[in-house]
Design a protein around this motif. Structure first.
Motif, PDB file in Angstrom:
ATOM      1  N   ARG B  24       0.853  -1.208   0.000  1.00 44.57           N
ATOM      2  CA  ARG B  24       0.000   0.000   0.000  1.00 44.57           C
ATOM      3  C   ARG B  24       0.875   1.239   0.000  1.00 44.57           C
ATOM      4  O   ARG B  24       1.823   1.323   0.770  1.00 44.57           O
ATOM      5  N   PRO B  25       0.579   2.211  -0.870  1.00 44.65           N
ATOM      6  CA  PRO B  25       1.429   3.393  -0.932  1.00 44.65           C
ATOM      7  C   PRO B  25       1.306   4.232   0.332  1.00 44.65           C
ATOM      8  O   PRO B  25       0.283   4.192   1.016  1.00 44.65           O
ATOM      9  N   GLY B  26       2.341   5.002   0.630  1.00 37.22           N
ATOM     10  CA  GLY B  26       2.319   5.857   1.800  1.00 37.22           C
ATOM     11  C   GLY B  26       1.523   7.117   1.538  1.00 37.22           C
ATOM     12  O   GLY B  26       1.034   7.343   0.431  1.00 37.22           O
ATOM     13  N   TYR B  27       1.355   7.926   2.586  1.00 40.96           N
ATOM     14  CA  TYR B  27       0.654   9.204   2.472  1.00 40.96           C
ATOM     15  C   TYR B  27       1.653  10.325   2.637  1.00 40.96           C
ATOM     16  O   TYR B  27       2.572  10.217   3.442  1.00 40.96           O
ATOM     17  N   ASP B  28       1.478  11.407   1.882  1.00 40.00           N
ATOM     18  CA  ASP B  28       2.126  12.629   2.305  1.00 40.00           C
ATOM     19  C   ASP B  28       1.108  13.384   3.174  1.00 40.00           C
ATOM     20  O   ASP B  28      -0.026  12.919   3.343  1.00 40.00           O
ATOM     21  N   LEU B  29       1.507  14.527   3.710  1.00 34.19           N
ATOM     22  CA  LEU B  29       0.642  15.203   4.664  1.00 34.19           C
ATOM     23  C   LEU B  29      -0.692  15.597   4.018  1.00 34.19           C
ATOM     24  O   LEU B  29      -1.758  15.478   4.641  1.00 34.19           O
ATOM     25  N   ASP B  30      -0.651  16.044   2.776  1.00 34.60           N
ATOM     26  CA  ASP B  30      -1.868  16.470   2.073  1.00 34.60           C
ATOM     27  C   ASP B  30      -2.867  15.328   1.891  1.00 34.60           C
ATOM     28  O   ASP B  30      -4.052  15.472   2.161  1.00 34.60           O
ATOM     29  N   SER B  31      -2.374  14.206   1.408  1.00 27.93           N
ATOM     30  CA  SER B  31      -3.283  13.089   1.130  1.00 27.93           C
ATOM     31  C   SER B  31      -3.765  12.453   2.448  1.00 27.93           C
ATOM     32  O   SER B  31      -4.877  11.933   2.531  1.00 27.93           O
ATOM     33  N   LEU B  32      -2.937  12.526   3.472  1.00 32.26           N
ATOM     34  CA  LEU B  32      -3.353  12.052   4.799  1.00 32.26           C
ATOM     35  C   LEU B  32      -4.511  12.913   5.313  1.00 32.26           C
ATOM     36  O   LEU B  32      -5.557  12.410   5.730  1.00 32.26           O
ATOM     37  N   LEU B  33      -4.316  14.227   5.224  1.00 24.76           N
ATOM     38  CA  LEU B  33      -5.312  15.178   5.724  1.00 24.76           C
ATOM     39  C   LEU B  33      -6.635  15.039   4.965  1.00 24.76           C
ATOM     40  O   LEU B  33      -7.716  15.196   5.551  1.00 24.76           O
ATOM     41  N   ALA B  34      -6.557  14.748   3.667  1.00 21.70           N
ATOM     42  CA  ALA B  34      -7.759  14.621   2.849  1.00 21.70           C
ATOM     43  C   ALA B  34      -8.651  13.480   3.368  1.00 21.70           C
ATOM     44  O   ALA B  34      -9.883  13.585   3.347  1.00 21.70           O
ATOM     45  N   VAL B  35      -8.022  12.404   3.845  1.00 24.77           N
ATOM     46  CA  VAL B  35      -8.799  11.291   4.408  1.00 24.77           C
ATOM     47  C   VAL B  35      -9.293  11.656   5.806  1.00 24.77           C
ATOM     48  O   VAL B  35     -10.460  11.454   6.149  1.00 24.77           O
ATOM     49  N   VAL B  36      -8.399  12.232   6.600  1.00 27.51           N
ATOM     50  CA  VAL B  36      -8.722  12.562   7.994  1.00 27.51           C
ATOM     51  C   VAL B  36      -9.923  13.511   8.075  1.00 27.51           C
ATOM     52  O   VAL B  36     -10.852  13.314   8.867  1.00 27.51           O
ATOM     53  N   VAL B  37      -9.937  14.543   7.230  1.00 29.59           N
ATOM     54  CA  VAL B  37     -11.005  15.543   7.310  1.00 29.59           C
ATOM     55  C   VAL B  37     -12.359  14.916   6.961  1.00 29.59           C
ATOM     56  O   VAL B  37     -13.393  15.282   7.527  1.00 29.59           O
ATOM     57  N   THR B  38     -12.336  13.938   6.073  1.00 28.24           N
ATOM     58  CA  THR B  38     -13.566  13.230   5.724  1.00 28.24           C
ATOM     59  C   THR B  38     -14.106  12.452   6.924  1.00 28.24           C
ATOM     60  O   THR B  38     -15.309  12.462   7.193  1.00 28.24           O
ATOM     61  N   VAL B  39     -13.203  11.812   7.646  1.00 35.50           N
ATOM     62  CA  VAL B  39     -13.623  11.058   8.842  1.00 35.50           C
ATOM     63  C   VAL B  39     -14.139  12.023   9.914  1.00 35.50           C
ATOM     64  O   VAL B  39     -15.179  11.778  10.533  1.00 35.50           O
ATOM     65  N   PHE B  40     -13.430  13.133  10.117  1.00 36.98           N
ATOM     66  CA  PHE B  40     -13.891  14.137  11.090  1.00 36.98           C
ATOM     67  C   PHE B  40     -15.310  14.598  10.737  1.00 36.98           C
ATOM     68  O   PHE B  40     -16.160  14.746  11.618  1.00 36.98           O
ATOM     69  N   ASN B  41     -15.572  14.846   9.449  1.00 42.76           N
ATOM     70  CA  ASN B  41     -16.901  15.323   9.046  1.00 42.76           C
ATOM     71  C   ASN B  41     -17.974  14.251   9.232  1.00 42.76           C
ATOM     72  O   ASN B  41     -19.103  14.556   9.587  1.00 42.76           O
ATOM     73  N   GLU B  42     -17.603  13.008   8.978  1.00 47.91           N
ATOM     74  CA  GLU B  42     -18.586  11.918   9.086  1.00 47.91           C
ATOM     75  C   GLU B  42     -18.922  11.592  10.541  1.00 47.91           C
ATOM     76  O   GLU B  42     -20.078  11.399  10.885  1.00 47.91           O
ATOM     77  N   ARG B  43     -17.891  11.514  11.385  1.00 49.09           N
ATOM     78  CA  ARG B  43     -18.100  11.037  12.751  1.00 49.09           C
ATOM     79  C   ARG B  43     -18.064  12.161  13.763  1.00 49.09           C
ATOM     80  O   ARG B  43     -18.347  11.921  14.943  1.00 49.09           O
ATOM     81  N   GLY B  44     -17.715  13.370  13.334  1.00 53.52           N
ATOM     82  CA  GLY B  44     -17.481  14.452  14.287  1.00 53.52           C
ATOM     83  C   GLY B  44     -16.082  14.308  14.863  1.00 53.52           C
ATOM     84  O   GLY B  44     -15.579  13.178  15.023  1.00 53.52           O
ATOM     85  N   TYR B  45     -15.445  15.431  15.164  1.00 51.37           N
ATOM     86  CA  TYR B  45     -14.084  15.384  15.704  1.00 51.37           C
ATOM     87  C   TYR B  45     -14.044  14.612  17.026  1.00 51.37           C
ATOM     88  O   TYR B  45     -13.205  13.736  17.222  1.00 51.37           O
ATOM     89  N   ASP B  46     -14.975  14.923  17.927  1.00 51.44           N
ATOM     90  CA  ASP B  46     -14.985  14.262  19.231  1.00 51.44           C
ATOM     91  C   ASP B  46     -15.219  12.762  19.106  1.00 51.44           C
ATOM     92  O   ASP B  46     -14.724  11.965  19.901  1.00 51.44           O
TER      93      ASP B  46
END
Lengths: 213, 213
Positions: B24-46
């Motif tokens: 599996r390819p690694g993430y740079d900070l941008d592509s990591l953040l793109a996934v993270v922000v989607t999860v934050f929006n779906e589940r809420g940050y908390d």
């Protein structure tokens, strides 16, 4: 009362005892819901437990179950309160007779008033994104309301009363996007009456901002 | 890597082994953040844990910590991405020179384009209500942006280019309430370009809806 584990039942009884001693007044369903919806908005529905509600209300969980079947029931009643009030607007004389553009304007005006009158309930409604049956049903009712708005925008466009250089579907989203945004910033303490805010929304949306072009 | 309990560190190592095996390819900070922000929006940050992020990214937690100090750091970077893009708009030539009404219109137009270009990040931003230092700082920056908008509205009113029968403070709330509402309904698949949407917002807000009055 089989809903409680023994430990909790014992705690509830003692909480009720404490409450009776302090003479704290009981809740009817309306005043109960008014507190519950505030907690839902503060903590999120998923983040709120029956224990949280019990603590905030200052009554035992069994007293809450006296009114409702559980947390999802409280959510359903809170969302229905907002939805029922909004749908009632769509049946008022001013939104059902006359040119579509006037009915649309009236629908926006009255929706703002309902939003302000039922602020915490409408706030909860516009934040719903979940997947429980109660939330899915609320989302379906919201879509039904949006369809009514969309139909009215379409009708106003067909009657030549609406600018034609913007897609009616976009217009209807923008209109109620503007209305719903009030849940994010309108606070009663700002000293502007619901009617004034409703009139402002209508003026800005229907009449535009510029004095020149 | 002292952040992990021994048990977790062992799990992480084995997860990384599995990952390397599957290539599996690694993430740079941008592509990591793109996934993270989607999860934050779906589940809420908390509602999002580092474990959730690790599972969604398909990499071990230590690989996430390679990029950032923790969950709050990810939130800060996501919110700053939205805020930096919005503040950059306030420094563009078209929003800094000319009559205030034109600068305001341009600010609305460009904000819509930024909102669409950075949709998940701005969505996260407009939903922030929390009390962590990162969230409080983001709210403070949002208020600073709102003040810039408010000043521009006030200036346009003083220059006689804005309707005078609505409080400028209300106008500025309504304007960005409308813009921000796009996070609730705009989806790229609707086939309308960012520029078209931005133009529609400007037309409806500044020019109004009615063809007659």
């Amino acid at each position: 009362m089989t809903r409680f584990a023994c430990k909790n039942a014992a705690m509830t009884v003692s909480a009720k005892g404490a409450q009776a001693r302090r003479g704290r007044p009981g809740y009817d369903l309306d005043s109960l819901l008014a507190v519950v919806v505030t907690v839902f908005n503060e903590r999120g529905y998923d983040g709120t437990s029956m224990e949280d509600l019990s603590a905030k209300l200052g009554i035992g969980k069994s007293s809450i179950y006296h009114h409702v079947d559980g947390k999802e029931d409280l959510l359903r009643m809170s969302l229905d309160r907002a939805l029922d009030a909004l749908f009632a607007v769509t049946e008022e004389p001013a939104t059902t007779a006359g040119p579509a553009i006037d009915r649309l304007e009236q629908l926006v005006h009255r929706s703002v008033e309902v939003l302000i009158a039922e602020l915490p309930y409408v706030t909860l409604l516009v934040r719903v994104r979940g997947n429980t049956p109660v939330e899915l049903r609320a989302l379906a009712r919201r879509r039904e309301f949006d369809r009514l708005v969309g139909d009215l925008v379409q009708e106003a466009a067909e009657q030549g009363d609406l600018r034609t250089d913007v897609d009616p579907a976009v217009i209807s989203r923008l209109l109620f996007g503007t209305v719903n945004s009030l849940t994010e910033w309108y606070r009663p303490r700002r000293g502007i009456s619901p009617d004034e805010i409703a009139a402002a929304v209508v003026k800005v949306a229907f009449g535009g901002l510029r004095t020149t072009s």
